[in-house]
Motif scaffolding. Sequence first.
Motif, PDB file in Angstrom:
ATOM      1  N   SER A   1      70.039 -31.065  27.319  1.00 49.97           N
ATOM      2  CA  SER A   1      71.329 -30.376  27.450  1.00 49.97           C
ATOM      3  C   SER A   1      72.060 -30.330  28.780  1.00 49.97           C
ATOM      4  O   SER A   1      71.241 -30.445  29.891  1.00 49.97           O
TER       5      SER A   1
ATOM      6  N   ARG B   1      78.523 -30.627  18.964  1.00 47.53           N
ATOM      7  CA  ARG B   1      77.491 -30.497  20.059  1.00 47.53           C
ATOM      8  C   ARG B   1      78.108 -30.071  21.553  1.00 47.53           C
ATOM      9  O   ARG B   1      77.515 -29.848  22.376  1.00 47.53           O
TER      10      ARG B   1
ATOM     11  N   HIS C   1      79.090 -26.556  27.725  1.00 48.76           N
ATOM     12  CA  HIS C   1      77.643 -26.643  27.110  1.00 48.76           C
ATOM     13  C   HIS C   1      77.474 -27.980  26.305  1.00 48.76           C
ATOM     14  O   HIS C   1      78.305 -28.052  25.419  1.00 48.76           O
TER      15      HIS C   1
ATOM     16  N   THR D   1      75.096 -30.214  24.166  1.00 52.97           N
ATOM     17  CA  THR D   1      73.552 -30.259  23.597  1.00 52.97           C
ATOM     18  C   THR D   1      73.425 -31.554  23.120  1.00 52.97           C
ATOM     19  O   THR D   1      74.369 -32.477  22.944  1.00 52.97           O
TER      20      THR D   1
ATOM     21  N   THR E   1      72.522 -34.226  24.195  1.00 51.86           N
ATOM     22  CA  THR E   1      73.428 -35.477  25.092  1.00 51.86           C
ATOM     23  C   THR E   1      73.115 -37.099  24.591  1.00 51.86           C
ATOM     24  O   THR E   1      71.960 -37.274  24.409  1.00 51.86           O
TER      25      THR E   1
END
Lengths: 113, 112
Positions: free
Chosen positions: B18, B61, B76, B78, B80
Motif C-alpha cells: 500500500s 483500489r 491511500h 492498495t 499497488t
Amino acid sequence: SQTIHQWPATLVQPVGSPLSLECTVEGTSNPNLYWYRQAAGRGLQLLFYSVGIGQISSEVPQNLSASRPQDRQFILSSKKLLLSDSGFYLCAWTAARTNEKLFFGSGTQLSVL
Amino acid sequence: GENVEQHPSTLSVQEGDSAVIKCTYSDSASNYFPWYKQELGKGPQLIIDIRSNVGEKKDQRIAVTLNKTAKHFSLHITETQPEDSAVYFCAASKGGYQKVTFGIGTKLQVIP
C-alpha cells in the motif's frame, strides 16, 4: 464527449523571441479556461483563468499574457521570452455550471535558451 | 491565502504493498479536495475527490480520507501496481478552480 487539445507538445525558443501557445476545447460550451505552469519538480501554478470571451484574470504578475478570442479557444502569449519562462505549460477547463473538476490538456514543454 | 503541504515528496513501494500520501491545508473554509495523477509528459488527471461533508471515499483500489478538525487529508492506494507509478498532487479549494491550491506533488514508484 469533451476533449481538450493543446499544442505544440514541445517548443525550444531563444531568449527574446515571442511565444504563442494555443488550447481548444471541444464538446462543451462556455467552459472556464485556465493556464497553469509547472516548473521542474514543482507544483502547479495558476497563471490565468477566463470565464468568458475576452475575460481574462491574471493570478501572478509576469512576462506572459492570455487571450480568449473564441468561446473554446485560449491562447498564452509573450512578446519577449525570458529564461525564467521555461517550464511545462498546461491548459485546463472546467464546466462553468459546476466549476469544479479540472480537465487538463497534455501540456507544452517550453525551453527558453 | 491557502497553503497546502504534501508529503512525502518521493515514495517507493513494492508491488502489492500500500501507498499513503498525506496533505495538510491551512484554510478552514476549503471544502473540496481533489487528487490528481500525472504520468510522465502528460497533463494531470483527476482520480478521486472528496468534499468537506464526507470523511472517506473509496473507488476500487484508491481511497481518500479527510479530517476537517486536523485539516488534513490522505490518499491511500492498495495493492499497488507498476502502472500506479506517477506523480500525485493533492489540492484544496474553497469553491471554483480560480482559487484552488495544489500541493507540490509526490513521485510514487512501484517496484515490480
